[in-house]
Design a protein around this motif. Structure first.
Motif, short mmCIF file in Angstrom:
data_model
loop_
_atom_site.label_atom_id
_atom_site.label_comp_id
_atom_site.label_asym_id
_atom_site.label_seq_id
_atom_site.Cartn_x
_atom_site.Cartn_y
_atom_site.Cartn_z
N VAL A 30 -8.91 -3.85 -9.46
CA VAL A 30 -7.69 -3.56 -9.96
C VAL A 30 -6.56 -4.03 -9.05
O VAL A 30 -6.31 -3.83 -7.92
CB VAL A 30 -7.36 -1.81 -10.06
CG1 VAL A 30 -6.12 -1.40 -10.61
CG2 VAL A 30 -8.54 -1.20 -10.73
N PRO A 31 -5.53 -5.05 -9.77
CA PRO A 31 -4.71 -5.77 -8.76
C PRO A 31 -3.42 -4.59 -8.55
O PRO A 31 -3.10 -3.81 -9.70
CB PRO A 31 -4.14 -6.83 -9.86
CG PRO A 31 -4.87 -6.78 -11.19
CD PRO A 31 -5.73 -5.40 -11.20
N THR A 50 -4.21 -0.10 3.34
CA THR A 50 -5.16 -0.51 2.48
C THR A 50 -6.58 -0.53 3.18
O THR A 50 -7.64 -0.80 2.51
CB THR A 50 -4.81 -1.93 2.05
OG1 THR A 50 -4.61 -2.69 3.18
CG2 THR A 50 -3.67 -1.56 1.06
N ILE A 51 -6.53 -0.09 4.43
CA ILE A 51 -7.99 -0.02 5.11
C ILE A 51 -8.85 1.11 4.22
O ILE A 51 -10.06 0.91 3.88
CB ILE A 51 -8.12 0.24 6.38
CG1 ILE A 51 -7.33 -0.53 7.29
CG2 ILE A 51 -9.37 0.76 6.89
CD1 ILE A 51 -7.32 -0.55 8.66
N CYS A 52 -7.96 2.21 4.10
CA CYS A 52 -8.62 3.13 3.29
C CYS A 52 -8.24 3.63 1.73
O CYS A 52 -9.15 4.24 1.34
CB CYS A 52 -8.33 4.70 4.24
SG CYS A 52 -8.99 4.75 5.63
N HIS A 53 -7.14 2.95 1.52
CA HIS A 53 -6.88 3.32 -0.08
C HIS A 53 -5.94 2.24 -0.78
O HIS A 53 -5.28 1.42 -0.10
CB HIS A 53 -6.22 4.34 -0.10
CG HIS A 53 -4.65 4.90 0.53
ND1 HIS A 53 -3.71 4.18 0.03
CD2 HIS A 53 -4.50 5.32 1.59
CE1 HIS A 53 -2.60 4.50 0.83
NE2 HIS A 53 -3.09 5.00 2.02
N SER A 54 -6.04 2.09 -1.83
CA SER A 54 -5.20 1.02 -2.61
C SER A 54 -3.79 1.48 -2.85
O SER A 54 -3.51 2.64 -2.52
CB SER A 54 -5.82 1.20 -4.19
OG SER A 54 -5.95 2.41 -4.68
N ASP A 56 -1.68 2.03 -4.86
CA ASP A 56 -1.41 2.80 -5.93
C ASP A 56 -0.95 4.22 -5.79
O ASP A 56 -0.49 5.20 -6.02
CB ASP A 56 -2.17 2.77 -7.30
CG ASP A 56 -3.54 2.70 -7.16
OD1 ASP A 56 -3.97 2.98 -5.98
OD2 ASP A 56 -4.14 2.05 -7.96
N TYR A 57 -1.91 4.65 -4.27
CA TYR A 57 -1.46 6.06 -3.76
C TYR A 57 0.07 6.05 -3.62
O TYR A 57 0.56 7.16 -3.66
CB TYR A 57 -2.39 6.03 -2.64
CG TYR A 57 -3.58 6.79 -2.47
CD1 TYR A 57 -3.74 8.02 -2.15
CD2 TYR A 57 -4.61 6.07 -3.09
CE1 TYR A 57 -4.98 8.69 -2.31
CE2 TYR A 57 -5.97 6.73 -3.37
CZ TYR A 57 -5.98 7.88 -2.77
OH TYR A 57 -7.18 8.62 -2.76
N ILE A 58 0.64 5.16 -2.98
CA ILE A 58 1.94 4.95 -2.70
C ILE A 58 2.91 4.57 -4.04
O ILE A 58 3.63 5.39 -4.06
CB ILE A 58 2.36 4.10 -1.72
CG1 ILE A 58 1.68 4.40 -0.37
CG2 ILE A 58 3.76 3.90 -1.36
CD1 ILE A 58 1.38 3.27 0.66
N ASN A 59 2.36 3.80 -4.77
CA ASN A 59 3.26 3.32 -6.00
C ASN A 59 3.64 4.44 -6.99
O ASN A 59 4.40 4.39 -7.58
CB ASN A 59 2.63 2.21 -6.71
CG ASN A 59 3.40 1.35 -7.66
OD1 ASN A 59 4.40 1.48 -7.13
ND2 ASN A 59 2.76 0.87 -8.65
N VAL A 200 -14.00 -4.94 -3.26
CA VAL A 200 -13.17 -4.08 -2.17
C VAL A 200 -12.49 -5.06 -1.30
O VAL A 200 -12.78 -5.91 -0.65
CB VAL A 200 -14.15 -3.22 -1.33
CG1 VAL A 200 -13.19 -2.61 -0.33
CG2 VAL A 200 -14.86 -2.50 -2.18
N THR B 63 -5.72 6.29 -9.07
CA THR B 63 -5.97 5.52 -8.02
C THR B 63 -6.90 4.63 -8.30
O THR B 63 -7.89 5.27 -8.74
CB THR B 63 -5.73 6.03 -6.51
OG1 THR B 63 -6.75 6.92 -6.40
CG2 THR B 63 -4.49 6.69 -6.17
N ARG B 65 -8.67 2.85 -5.62
CA ARG B 65 -9.70 2.88 -4.53
C ARG B 65 -9.23 4.13 -3.59
O ARG B 65 -8.28 3.74 -2.59
CB ARG B 65 -9.96 1.64 -3.82
CG ARG B 65 -10.60 1.47 -2.51
CD ARG B 65 -10.81 0.10 -2.01
NE ARG B 65 -11.41 0.15 -0.66
CZ ARG B 65 -10.90 0.17 0.57
NH1 ARG B 65 -9.70 0.24 0.56
NH2 ARG B 65 -11.55 0.52 1.50
N VAL B 195 -14.02 5.76 5.14
CA VAL B 195 -14.12 4.37 5.64
C VAL B 195 -14.26 4.42 7.07
O VAL B 195 -14.87 3.55 7.81
CB VAL B 195 -12.86 3.46 5.20
CG1 VAL B 195 -12.70 2.23 5.92
CG2 VAL B 195 -12.98 3.52 3.64
#
Lengths: 229, 412
Positions: A30-31, A50-54, A56-59, A200, B63, B65, B195
């Motif tokens: 997912v871009p 971004t090590i742990c999450h994409s 979009d968590y922030i967005n 990933v 989300t 990931r 992770v």
């Protein structure tokens, strides 16, 4: 060409494969990117969050959150989830997020000292100094160990088995024979990316100097690497 | 012999993957991210795209990931059982399993037990199976409506679902292991991992009395099929009447403790998923509670599903309003509906009873006399006598929303 190909592949990838022996899924790519900013917190957020999450968590957070709230979130990522970020990183990330996604302004008194690269205090915390890139493609010297630790490389990679990303053995097996393998790999470490080993994404490590990235590349290429696919 | 069969299987997998890939590749590229669904919640990034994940129809992207997907609310008007491919998905940690071999999968039972167990799916399926129809609702369902807003997944009302779960009672598995005297708590861990080693694992716990009660289930079946991978294949803890945070996916380890669950990997019990420790589980908006406790059971809740906010309805002609309601397991006693903003209330007709933990459908014919704006409201009362507040309570996590829902419509 590359981007078009991966957009196609991510559709192909969204499939469930089932038979009597195992059930496997391939997650779609997912871009999503963090919003660009000249603030120093942007590069740190790209590298660490971004090590742990994409992104979009922030967005998809609520609009209007202030600097104290966003800095609190950055702090939670360190205090609760162990994100490898320093106190200075937390302030810089919080300021970047509050300006870019929240109610803060670049001219806010609390933001001004955190708004320009010159004030970015995190560089000093990297350790590892000027990567001992003396070409001895042997085991990890102290500076390589510090680089591995400070960039949380071992959160996603191990020498001999896949974790989130490929094992160093597999990376070595794939790239070792390439002409200019060190520079090819160090460029990939600095730019991050996705598609070579799966969907990933690896976060970019743009704050690494060329010498530091070369040291890491030499270390990885020195992995035994016999069992590559 | 075995290896040649495995070769054939591998080839077959390749073929299946290829075919599935072609079918999906033929769908319009825009389906990945172009369409949106608006639930009236403001988010920095705007409306969330619909996206297709393995085993799922198009769901709302929370989300990517780790994967977190919400059910479009219209699905709940289709019936009291949520289809597997529409059921919401919620992970906490990005290192999720993407492949499970049902032949080698094992559930380990250890700790304060007489005989530690390592059970295959075959072992579990050989035990006496049972079924329950139960609602799984995310603790943060509807968090996006919190006022003042709080951080976290800005969920609409679609992070819930109701399914028929098939499996074995947890108490039967614990009995097989033989719980030792002095057992205090039971912990549940799945195959998903953090992770970074510094990140707490996602492990949940139940008090020993709850774990030994007849309700919790270890389920492999969902609506008559294997669990969808992203809902926890091959085994999921089902805790009827309790929030979804306890319904551990890809369940692989059960440990019986002779003490309270604490330490680094207890974070999702001791720090997260907690409510103010008082009767309303709430505090004044924007304030910090003195004491917190782990979230637990579902409050009574109801929704109108047949009309969305902003819908146009005809004047002077009967239409049938429809919806769903549920509670923590006493069952729904009554549904009251208002079409004039709460001045007058009428009792709705309850639909088929799928069990006390299930969605209960309701319907009510209504006629709007006058044109203009109208406010629809629905309020459920459970058999235990619990009803819904007219104004929303607030807590710092944005959990457990259960206010009477209001749906504004225009009579034309």
């Amino acid at each position: 060409v590359r981007a078009g190909a991966s957009a196609f592949l991510c559709l192909v990838a969204a499939a469930v494969v089932a038979d009597a022996r195992e059930v496997t899924i391939t997650l779609p790519e997912v871009p999503a990117v963090l919003r660009a900013s000249p603030m120093p917190g942007y590069a740190i957020a790209e590298r660490e969050c971004t090590i742990c999450h994409s992104p979009d968590y922030i967005n998809f957070q609520p609009p209007g959150m202030d600097q104290a709230q966003w800095t609190g979130e950055a702090n939670k990522m360190h205090a609760a989830f162990g994100a490898p970020i320093t106190d200075d990183d937390i302030k810089l990330i919080g300021a970047y997020l509050a300006v870019t996604y929240g109610s803060a302004k670049l001219t806010d008194p609390g933001i001004v000292p955190l708004a320009t690269a010159a004030s970015g205090a995190s560089q000093g915390a990297q350790g590892g100094g000027e990567g001992s890139g003396s070409g001895s493609a042997a085991g990890a010297g102290p500076s390589v160990q510090a680089l591995l630790a400070n960039h949380a490389c071992l959160g996603c990679h191990a020498v001999d088995h896949k974790v989130v990303g490929p094992s160093f053995n597999d990376v070595a097996a794939r790239f070792r024979s390439h002409p200019g393998a060190v520079h090819e790999l160090s460029a990939r470490i600095r730019s991050g990316g996705t598609g070579t080993w799966g969907t990933v994404p690896m976060p970019p490590m743009q704050d690494l100097t060329q010498a530091q990235a070369d040291s890491l590349a030499q270390y990885v290429l020195a992995a035994p690497g016999g069992a590559g696919k | 012999m075995r290896s040649s069969r495995s070769d054939v299987d591998r080839q077959r997998r390749g073929v299946i993957r290829g075919v599935a890939g072609l079918a999906l590749a033929a769908s319009p590229l825009g389906s990945l991210a172009a369409s949106t669904s608006d639930d009236g919640i403001a988010r920095v990034g705007g409306s969330r795209p619909l996206i297709r994940y393995p085993g799922k129809r198009e769901l709302l992207l929370v989300t990517s990931r780790p994967p977190h997907l919400e059910t479009p609310f219209g699905v709940f008007n289709d019936g009291p059982i949520t289809p597997n491919d529409a059921f919401y998905v919620r992970y906490h940690l990005a290192n999720i399993p993407t492949s499970v071999d049902p032949d080698t999968y094992r559930l380990k039972v250890s700790g304060a037990v007489k005989s530690p167990l390592s059970l295959s799916l075959q072992d579990l399926k050989a035990m006496a199976t049972t079924e329950v129809v139960a609602v799984n609702q995310c603790s943060g369902n509807s968090r996006g409506f919190s006022s003042p807003r709080v951080f976290g997944a800005q969920l609409g009302n679609g992070s819930m679902g109701c399914a028929r779960w098939t499996g074995v009672p947890l108490q039967a598995v614990l009995a097989k292991a033989g719980v030792a005297a002095g057992a205090h708590t039971v912990t549940f861990n799945g195959l998903d991992k953090p992770v970074l080693p510094a990140t707490p694992d996602f492990i949940k716990s139940l008090d020993i009395d709850h774990a030994l009660s007849p309700e919790p289930l270890l389920a492999w079946g969902m609506n008559g099929e294997d669990l969808p991978f992203l809902n926890g294949y091959p085994l999921k803890l089902i805790v009827p009447g309790w929030f979804g945070t306890y319904w551990v996916k890809h369940l692989s380890e059960i440990e019986v403790l002779d003490h309270a669950f604490d330490g680094h990997d207890a974070w999702f019990m001791t720090t997260a998923y907690r409510l103010p420790d008082n009767d309303c589980s709430c505090v004044d908006p924007g304030t910090t509670p003195d004491r917190m406790r782990p979230i637990s059971t579902l409050p009574t809740r109801s929704f109108i599903t047949s009309l969305a906010a902003g819908a146009a309805v005809p004047a002077g002609r009967a239409i049938v309003l429809k919806g769903i309601a549920f509670d923590a397991g006493s069952g729904i006693r009554t549904i009251a509906v208002s079409i004039d903003g709460g001045k007058n209330w009428s009792e709705a007709l309850l639909g088929k009873d799928f069990g006390r933990y299930a969605f209960r459908e309701w319907s009510l014919p209504v006629t709007f006399a006058a044109r203009g704006a109208a406010m629809l409201m629905v309020r459920a009362t459970s058999n235990a006598g619990e009803t819904q507040p007219m104004t929303a309570t607030w807590n710092p996590g944005g959990y457990r929303r259960h206010v009477v829902e209001s749906v504004p419509v225009t009579v034309t």
